[in-house]
Motif scaffolding. Structure first.
Motif, short mmCIF file in Angstrom:
data_model
loop_
_atom_site.label_atom_id
_atom_site.label_comp_id
_atom_site.label_asym_id
_atom_site.label_seq_id
_atom_site.Cartn_x
_atom_site.Cartn_y
_atom_site.Cartn_z
N ASP A 1 6.77 10.27 9.25
CA ASP A 1 5.59 11.10 9.49
C ASP A 1 5.12 11.77 8.21
O ASP A 1 3.91 11.87 7.96
CB ASP A 1 5.90 12.15 10.57
CG ASP A 1 6.17 11.52 11.92
OD1 ASP A 1 5.83 10.33 12.10
OD2 ASP A 1 6.74 12.21 12.80
N ARG A 2 6.07 12.24 7.39
CA ARG A 2 5.70 12.92 6.14
C ARG A 2 5.05 11.95 5.16
O ARG A 2 4.03 12.28 4.52
CB ARG A 2 6.95 13.55 5.53
CG ARG A 2 6.79 14.05 4.12
CD ARG A 2 5.71 15.12 3.96
NE ARG A 2 5.56 15.51 2.58
CZ ARG A 2 4.83 14.85 1.67
NH1 ARG A 2 4.19 13.75 2.04
NH2 ARG A 2 4.75 15.28 0.43
N ILE A 3 5.59 10.74 5.03
CA ILE A 3 5.04 9.77 4.08
C ILE A 3 3.66 9.31 4.52
O ILE A 3 2.74 9.13 3.71
CB ILE A 3 5.99 8.57 3.94
CG1 ILE A 3 7.32 9.02 3.32
CG2 ILE A 3 5.37 7.48 3.07
CD1 ILE A 3 8.38 7.94 3.30
N GLU A 4 3.49 9.12 5.82
CA GLU A 4 2.21 8.62 6.33
C GLU A 4 1.08 9.63 6.16
O GLU A 4 -0.10 9.25 6.15
CB GLU A 4 2.35 8.23 7.80
CG GLU A 4 3.11 6.93 8.00
CD GLU A 4 3.17 6.52 9.46
OE1 GLU A 4 3.02 7.41 10.34
OE2 GLU A 4 3.37 5.32 9.74
N LYS A 5 1.43 10.91 6.03
CA LYS A 5 0.39 11.93 5.88
C LYS A 5 -0.47 11.71 4.65
O LYS A 5 -1.66 12.00 4.65
CB LYS A 5 1.03 13.33 5.81
CG LYS A 5 1.40 13.90 7.16
CD LYS A 5 1.91 15.34 7.01
CE LYS A 5 2.25 15.93 8.37
NZ LYS A 5 2.74 17.33 8.24
N SER A 6 0.14 11.18 3.57
CA SER A 6 -0.62 10.98 2.34
C SER A 6 -1.61 9.84 2.47
O SER A 6 -2.61 9.80 1.74
CB SER A 6 0.34 10.70 1.18
OG SER A 6 0.91 9.40 1.31
N GLY A 7 -1.35 8.89 3.35
CA GLY A 7 -2.23 7.75 3.52
C GLY A 7 -2.10 6.71 2.43
O GLY A 7 -2.79 5.68 2.47
#
Length: 434
Positions: free
Chosen positions: A238-244
């Motif tokens: 979830d944290r990595i996906e936040k950056s897009g």
């Protein structure tokens, strides 16, 4: 004898999708149905419930009995090196007493149980020596007793055991075309989705929460490694996906067992730019205490005795899950390290150092924090890979951290920053990895 063992271990492990599609006729591999008619699709609300399990007998003959709330179909088969018996069945809700299976009796050293794929459960028995499946069946409820799955084992010598596994010379029944198509579709649905077309151009980060399903990993009280690392892996995703900036692929998102070779395949098939395997260690009783996170990279030789011990333990995951250890093609079971792999190791070591630099500011690190060993799960050519032991569940302080939301959030943030720094540098010098 070894050639015979090699041939024996080429027995194909059918997925649970085939449980209702084929009926194997040889006595060592048995499919049993205690009810007539076609199987009815099972929904989450009516999974069979296993309420008790017990062993009886001695070192000549041993019986296993599993109490159920309804009759089921199952498939039982034996595996060599190490000696095991596996029982595959539709998904079952196990409501057994704590500690069941840890102690064995007679021919059974211990047994474990759990989910191996959506819709499929498995029981794996570790044997004290070679034994054949003398009988296996399901009893209907009668005389106040619930439906029962019964497995009877009989002691044999190794030659007899291996001969019973050499099924290549026997005609193998095949499912009807329609059944085969349904089984193939079910098996395909259980695999991770293939990349969409057109392919997403963003670098792929594969996050691999260790263990799962039938394989609990290490354990302390009610806390299991498989649950702790899954929660951490999902939070990291979830944290990595936040950056897009990156596409994240999980090797598992629920309590499912994934063989080591399949974890490697996921990284390779996704052309991953980075593979991060997440685990938690534990020291055996009476072997002292240890604490802190450790970062491991792949090496032909372990950096120390502890690294060798850990790699040996982690590499047993397939045996724990009842997987045939020698049936995999050599490109995943015993990858030859070539020049491309050496370059990949360089990138892996570079990421490991970046990760250590970020984590040491927020996480208690083991001494030394960087190590290397021959982990099977890291043997994906051209995919920079690390294995992170978040801490020791055998250490009270580490366990408190592992169950802490605040600790997890801080650790996830440090790891995400290291991943971003590593991939940004790689993309700047070599372009997108995929």
């Amino acid at each position: 004898m070894e050639s015979l063992a090699g041939r024996a271990n080429h027995v194909v492990l059918l997925g649970c999708a085939l449980l209702c599609a084929a009926a194997l006729l040889c006595p060592e591999t048995v499919i049993v149905s205690a009810s007539e008619g076609q199987p009815v699709p099972v929904t989450a609300s009516n999974f069979p419930i296993a309420s008790d399990a017990r062993l009886g007998g001695d070192t000549k003959q041993t019986r296993f009995v599993l109490d159920l709330d309804k009759t089921i179909q199952f498939r039982a088969f034996a595996l060599a090196d190490p000696y095991r018996v596996v029982v595959d069945m539709p998904q079952v809700t196990f409501r057994l007493a704590a500690g069941v299976g840890a102690a064995g009796r007679g021919l059974i050293k211990a047994f474990r149980f759990g989910l191996v794929m959506p819709g499929g459960s498995r029981i794996v028995f570790d044997l004290t020596g070679p034994a054949r499946i003398a009988n296996s069946y399901v009893l209907d409820a009668a005389n106040g007793q619930p439906p029962r799955l019964v497995l009877e084992l009989q002691e044999v010598d190794r030659a007899t055991f291996l001969q019973s596994l050499a099924v290549e010379s026997r005609p193998e029944p095949k499912p009807a075309p329609a059944e085969a198509a349904n089984a193939d579709a079910a098996a395909e649905a259980a695999l991770p989705p293939k990349p969409a077309a057109p392919a997403d151009p963003r670098p792929v980060v594969v996050i691999d929460p260790g263990h799962g399903g039938i394989d609990n990993g290490t354990q302390s009280g009610a806390e299991t490694e498989k649950s702790l690392v899954l929660g951490f892996g999902l939070a990291l995703r979830d944290r990595i996906e936040k950056s897009g900036k990156y596409r994240v692929v999980m090797t598992r998102t629920d309590d499912t067992f994934i063989p080591l070779a399949d974890r490697v395949r996921i990284a390779r098939n996704q052309s991953a730019a980075l593979f991060v395997s997440i685990h938690a260690d534990a020291l055996p009783h009476r072997e002292g205490d240890a604490q802190g996170a450790t970062i491991y990279t792949l090496s032909d030789h372990a950096s120390d005795v502890e690294a060798e011990r850990l790699a040996e333990a982690e590499n047993k995951a397939d045996a724990i899950g009842g997987v045939n250890l020698t049936g995999e093609p050599t490109d995943v079971a015993d990858i030859l390290i070539d020049l491309a792999q050496r370059e990949t190791r360089t990138f892996s070591n570079r990421f490991a150092r970046l990760l250590m630099g970020e984590m040491k500011n927020t996480v208690r690190m083991h001494k030394p924090p960087l190590k290397s060993a021959g982990f099977k799960v890291l043997k994906a050519p051209d995919v920079p890979s690390v294995l992170i032991e978040l801490g020791y569940v055998s250490n009270k302080g580490d366990l408190e951290h592992l169950v802490s939301e605040n600790w997890r959030s801080r650790t996830v943030e440090s790891m995400a920053q290291a991943i971003d720094a590593f991939l940004a540098k790689r993309l700047a010098t070599a372009g997108p990895a995929n």
